[in-house]
Design an enzyme around this catalytic site. Structure first.
Site, PDB file in Angstrom:
ATOM      1  N   HIS A 219      -0.399  -5.293  -9.854  1.00  0.00           N
ATOM      2  CA  HIS A 219      -0.170  -6.689 -10.252  1.00  0.00           C
ATOM      3  C   HIS A 219      -1.333  -7.083 -11.150  1.00  0.00           C
ATOM      4  CE1 HIS A 219      -3.386  -8.049  -7.581  1.00  0.00           C
ATOM      5  NE2 HIS A 219      -2.816  -7.381  -6.584  1.00  0.00           N
ATOM      6  N   ASP A 341       1.074   4.360  10.037  1.00  0.00           N
ATOM      7  CA  ASP A 341       0.040   5.325  10.421  1.00  0.00           C
ATOM      8  C   ASP A 341      -0.959   4.677  11.384  1.00  0.00           C
ATOM      9  OD1 ASP A 341      -2.526   6.957  10.117  1.00  0.00           O
ATOM     10  OD2 ASP A 341      -1.087   8.150   8.983  1.00  0.00           O
ATOM     11  N   SER A 356      -4.439  -3.093  -3.034  1.00  0.00           N
ATOM     12  CA  SER A 356      -3.436  -3.233  -4.097  1.00  0.00           C
ATOM     13  C   SER A 356      -3.603  -2.117  -5.114  1.00  0.00           C
ATOM     14  CB  SER A 356      -3.589  -4.586  -4.798  1.00  0.00           C
ATOM     15  OG  SER A 356      -3.287  -5.635  -3.929  1.00  0.00           O
TER      16      SER A 356
END
Length: 398
Positions: A219, A341, A356
């Protein structure tokens, strides 16, 4: 006998018109095919079997640039088509945390305020028509890229009108702004709060060893106050040393905290809604094996892996689950990512700020990257298709 001749003539006439109409239909079909078949096509090696043009061509080659003869019904030549076959794109999945020092092109208006003057409280910026999110690019014909440059122009004005050029939602605009003398500090002010730089950390999504280019975040870098994509003037990439991990909780996203290294490692060349892009200064031999990329149609619901280095001990792969895939997505929320996980959950609590850009791998292919966290449930977030990130890659390094 006359009746037989008349019937024969009628039959011949029908055949004659039948041939005429058949020819007319054939000409129409060929004409339509000529319109709808492109004169040139570019595709990657992995797409060869799916090319509509090549399906009606008589001499398909493995790679390079060449010309094929497109045929109709396997025999009738329609037109020549120029074909360019690009090597299959293979990218190295990242996972390394990086730091960004970002400087804007122009200065971003993050707010306005009243100035106390001899005539009372006045907001010069509001009077001039400037709004939050506007990007000031020049004053009196001089380019403005820093807070100091703008402040200097305001102080030098001594209260005279300033001609300001700015952009608003991509549209170029201009106005006249008159600074006023502040009673509090005896300086000329405009009532504008502006920002010209920012810094932060994220994760590298992929690295292209053929040209040293990389992409990250999944992003854009946005202004913390306006939420708008920040226009890039220049930016640098530096190493980050992770110092702390704030675990994510419901209603409170976590984050990776770290300190920036002093050495510049690369240069940013693009900041878009689908990620940031740049060039590594020196070839990095520490990156792993290059993988093919997956198309949107190849991304499946179910198990996958993400690569990241949450604690500074090295990049590892962690298990995730993909769901709610939106194949029409062109933005940053293409599917839902759930961290499954146990090791990663014990370290971060799920998806945290700084993750991110973490690359997602499924069935041996790079499919996308992590982009956002769900505030209500930090074990879940969103991911972006790798196709979407590649579509915004600056043309210089695609």
């Amino acid at each position: 006998m006359d009746k037989k001749n008349k019937g024969f003539r009628t039959l011949m006439k029908a055949a004659k018109y039948g041939v005429f109409y058949a020819a007319l239909i054939l000409i129409t079909v060929i004409g339509s095919a000529d319109i709808f078949i492109p004169g040139s096509v570019t595709y990657r090696e992995s797409d060869a079997k799916d090319s509509a043009v090549l399906a009606i061509a008589d001499n398909v080659e493995e790679g390079g640039s060449y010309r094929v003869r497109a045929k109709l019904l396997g025999a009738l030549a329609v037109k020549d088509v120029d074909v360019e076959v690009l090597p299959e794109l293979r990218l190295v999945p990242g996972g390394e945390v990086f730091g960004v020092k970002f400087f804007t092109k122009g200065v971003i208006v993050i707010g306005t305020t009243d100035i106390e003057t001899q005539s009372g409280f006045i907001n010069p910026a509001e009077i001039a028509g400037l709004h939050k999110n506007d990007i000031i690019t020049s004053v009196n014909g001089t380019e403005i890229n820093t807070v100091e440059e703008l402040a200097g122009k305001v102080e030098q004005s001594k209260g005279d009108l300033l001609h300001v050029k700015f952009s608003r939602s991509g549209e170029e605009m201009e106005c006249d702004l008159r600074p006023l003398l502040s009673l509090s500090d005896k300086k000329y002010k405009t009532g504008i709060w502006v920002r010209d730089s920012t810094a932060g950390i994220g994760t590298i999504t992929y690295y292209n060893p053929q040209n040293n280019c990389f992409a990250g975040l999944g992003h854009g870098i946005c202004d913390i106050d306006t939420g708008e994509i920040m226009p890039l003037l220049r930016g640098y990439v530096v190493d980050v040393k992770i110092s702390d991990i704030v675990k994510g909780k419901s209603g409170m996203p976590g984050e990776l905290k770290g300190s920036f290294g002093s050495d510049k490692k690369g240069t940013l060349i693009g900041n878009t809604d689908c990620g940031v892009y740049g060039v590594i200064d020196e070839p990095d031999t520490s990156f792993g094996q290059a993988l093919p990329i997956a198309s949107k149609d190849e991304v499946l619901e179910g198990s996958a892996l993400i690569r990241l280095d949450p604690d500074g001990t090295g990049v590892r792969e962690y298990e995730v689950n993909l769901s709610k895939i939106d194949r029409k997505s062109t933005g940053t929320k293409s599917f839902v990512v759930e961290i499954t996980d146990a090791d990663l959950l014990s370290v971060t609590g799920g998806i945290v700020q700084g993750m991110s850009g973490s690359p997602i791998i499924q069935n041996g292919k790079l499919v996308g990257a992590v982009t956002h966290v769900l505030v209500s449930d930090p074990t879940k977030g969103y991911g972006i298709f790798i196709e979407n990130m590649l579509s915004k890659m600056p043309e210089l390094v695609r």
